[in-house]
Design an enzyme around this catalytic site. Structure first.
Site, mmCIF file in Angstrom:
data_model
loop_
_atom_site.group_PDB
_atom_site.id
_atom_site.type_symbol
_atom_site.label_atom_id
_atom_site.label_comp_id
_atom_site.label_asym_id
_atom_site.label_seq_id
_atom_site.Cartn_x
_atom_site.Cartn_y
_atom_site.Cartn_z
ATOM 1 N N CYS A 14 14.331 13.713 28.373
ATOM 2 C CA CYS A 14 15.071 12.462 28.567
ATOM 3 C C CYS A 14 14.652 11.419 27.539
ATOM 4 O O CYS A 14 13.522 11.414 27.059
ATOM 5 C CB CYS A 14 14.828 11.918 29.972
ATOM 6 S SG CYS A 14 15.458 12.969 31.294
ATOM 7 N N HIS A 47 9.774 17.361 31.385
ATOM 8 C CA HIS A 47 9.708 15.928 31.671
ATOM 9 C C HIS A 47 9.115 15.160 30.498
ATOM 10 O O HIS A 47 8.161 15.625 29.848
ATOM 11 C CB HIS A 47 8.841 15.665 32.904
ATOM 12 C CG HIS A 47 9.552 15.884 34.199
ATOM 13 N ND1 HIS A 47 10.772 15.310 34.501
ATOM 14 C CD2 HIS A 47 9.206 16.611 35.304
ATOM 15 C CE1 HIS A 47 11.137 15.665 35.720
ATOM 16 N NE2 HIS A 47 10.219 16.458 36.230
ATOM 17 N N ARG A 107 19.564 12.313 26.117
ATOM 18 C CA ARG A 107 18.681 13.451 25.878
ATOM 19 C C ARG A 107 18.200 13.447 24.422
ATOM 20 O O ARG A 107 18.966 13.147 23.504
ATOM 21 C CB ARG A 107 19.402 14.776 26.168
ATOM 22 C CG ARG A 107 19.773 14.955 27.627
ATOM 23 C CD ARG A 107 18.553 15.057 28.528
ATOM 24 N NE ARG A 107 18.917 15.185 29.925
ATOM 25 C CZ ARG A 107 19.035 14.167 30.760
ATOM 26 N NH1 ARG A 107 18.825 12.929 30.323
ATOM 27 N NH2 ARG A 107 19.367 14.363 32.018
#
Length: 268
Positions: free
Chosen positions: A250, A176, A259
């Site tokens: 991300c 993340h 990405r």
């Protein structure tokens, strides 16, 4: 006798309508404020509280792994030691993952099945530790990229089917960038020459950052291929077999539209 003629006072009617309108507007304003407060609390929970929870749990998982590795190394009858120094990284991953899962199970509930395809990979615990000195980052690595059982715990997740640490091929990880511990939030700051260190019980593999792809499509599978090369931007990537590491997250921040990719090669 004069007839009585009723008199309509229009001012009172206007005041009544105005008062009713004010009441409706006031109620709407109260509702808006209430909804705003609820949304703000949800944002605080998602951005701040989940970060604290996941980061703390990830740090504890690292400590748990290191304690477990210390016990295994002190135990001359352990499976890993009996395998000897010639044991392959894949075998060490399987053994370490099983030990870490057992250790984690005693400290926290086992994750529930997510219902996603098996290819997404769901791990009960971490098996390795990724260290990025430039960022001061220490994060556990688990098998699979399932959100609930891996990424939302603040772990880095290994893409299914990619090479193990130190192996020839591509050791590809996801993490993340925002919320849930956000371990990969600042990987955009990595530069060529920075170290990416992977500890696997009794072993250490040091990769060196070589290339960064600032933005590519979500489904650019080439970036995690055994010889990583973007299929969207073919000028980014490698052309020869080797031992690679890939970090993906991300971008831009607080969005999952694209990405960000960082590649490194194993130091001999």
């Amino acid at each position: 006798m004069r007839d009585h003629i009723p008199v309509v006072v229009q001012g009172r009617g206007r005041r009544a309508r105005r008062a009713g309108l004010v009441g409706v507007l006031w109620a709407a304003a109260e509702l808006t404020v209430t909804v705003g407060v609820v949304v703000l609390l949800l944002v605080v929970h998602q951005v701040w509280w989940t970060n604290r929870q996941a980061a703390a749990a990830a740090r504890e998982q690292v400590r748990s792994l290191e304690r477990d590795w210390g016990r295994s190394e002190r135990d001359p009858g352990s499976e890993w030691l009996s395998a000897g120094p010639s044991a392959s990284p894949s075998a060490a991953v399987s053994s370490a993952s099983a030990d870490a899962s057992a250790s984690a199970a005693s400290a926290a509930p086992a994750p529930r099945p997510s219902g996603r395809a098996a290819g997404a990979g769901a791990a009960a615990g971490a098996y390795a530790v990724l260290r990025i000195p430039r960022l001061g980052l220490v994060v556990p690595v688990a098998q699979g990229i399932d959100k609930r059982s891996v990424l939302d715990k603040g772990y880095a997740g290994q893409y299914p089917g990619t090479a193990g640490p130190g192996e020839r091929g591509n050791f590809a990880l996801a993490g993340h960038r925002n919320t849930h511990g956000e371990p990969f939030r600042y990987i955009n700051r990595l530069r060529a020459g920075d170290e990416l260190i992977v500890d696997l019980r009794g072993r250490r593999y040091t990769y060196v950052v070589g290339k960064v792809l600032g933005e590519t499509a979500e489904r650019d599978t080439g970036v995690i291929a055994p010889v990583p090369r973007s299929v969207v931007k073919p000028e980014y990537g490698y052309g020869e077999p080797g031992a690679y590491i890939t970090l993906t997250t991300c971008t831009p921040e607080y969005s999952s539209k694209y990405r960000l990719v960082v590649w490194g090669t194993l130091r001999p």
